[in-house]
Design an enzyme around this catalytic site. Structure first.
Site, PDB file in Angstrom:
ATOM      1  N   VAL A   9      34.100  60.102  38.089  1.00 10.04           N
ATOM      2  CA  VAL A   9      33.712  58.704  37.874  1.00 10.04           C
ATOM      3  C   VAL A   9      34.762  58.102  36.955  1.00 10.04           C
ATOM      4  O   VAL A   9      35.318  58.782  36.098  1.00 10.04           O
ATOM      5  CB  VAL A   9      32.304  58.513  37.254  1.00 10.04           C
ATOM      6  CG1 VAL A   9      31.212  58.967  38.199  1.00 10.04           C
ATOM      7  CG2 VAL A   9      32.174  59.185  35.925  1.00 10.04           C
ATOM      8  N   SER A  10      35.028  56.817  37.161  1.00 12.27           N
ATOM      9  CA  SER A  10      36.028  56.184  36.318  1.00 12.27           C
ATOM     10  C   SER A  10      35.446  55.133  35.391  1.00 12.27           C
ATOM     11  O   SER A  10      35.971  54.896  34.315  1.00 12.27           O
ATOM     12  CB  SER A  10      37.142  55.556  37.168  1.00 12.27           C
ATOM     13  OG  SER A  10      36.610  54.596  38.048  1.00 12.27           O
ATOM     14  N   THR A  11      34.341  54.498  35.808  1.00 11.01           N
ATOM     15  CA  THR A  11      33.777  53.421  35.001  1.00 11.01           C
ATOM     16  C   THR A  11      32.266  53.552  34.897  1.00 11.01           C
ATOM     17  O   THR A  11      31.630  54.249  35.685  1.00 11.01           O
ATOM     18  CB  THR A  11      34.081  52.045  35.636  1.00 11.01           C
ATOM     19  OG1 THR A  11      33.426  51.974  36.904  1.00 11.01           O
ATOM     20  CG2 THR A  11      35.577  51.826  35.811  1.00 11.01           C
TER      21      THR A  11
END
Length: 135
Positions: A9-11
């Site tokens: 996941v990035s955000t």
């Protein structure tokens, strides 16, 4: 069959439905249903897959290196855009896996990307992943 499991996941906005724990639950269910064993989980939190510089994604790079060293048989992701959000990276690294003898499975898409139609769909999914990320 040994599976390498890659989650990312990035955000914060991606946590809904794509949280690391949600991805892990999907991995466990798949591995158990298929009678496979887990080699290792590679988990990137707060790391974008948009970049074409995989050095910025050390666990992604490690998963690819382990796959090419034949430490596991199949690399599993929850969804194709967890693997990459860059068309070139998607196609390049899936080709590396294929040539290295490692299978690839995306739980969400559930399709064979090795067929001619699967390759067309793969290219479109990769393009939409990059489009979403670019916007």
């Amino acid at each position: 069959m040994l599976a390498g499991l890659y989650a990312r996941v990035s955000t914060e906005e991606q946590v809904e439905g794509y949280s690391i724990e949600a991805q892990r639950r999907a991995f466990r269910a798949l591995v158990e249903a298929r009678g496979w064993e887990t080699y290792r989980e590679y988990v990137n939190e707060g790391v974008s897959a948009r970049t074409d510089n995989v050095a910025k994604r050390p666990l992604f790079r490690e998963a690819i290196d382990d796959a090419l060293a034949r430490r596991f048989d199949v690399l599993v992701v929850h969804k194709l855009d967890r693997f990459a959000r860059n068309v070139r990276v998607t196609l390049e690294y899936l080709e590396r896996l294929e040539k290295g003898g490692c299978s690839f499975l995306s739980i969400n898409e559930q399709m064979d990307f090795s067929t001619p139609m699967g390759k067309v769909i793969l290219a479109n999914l990769a393009a939409f992943g990059q489009y979403y990320s670019d916007n």
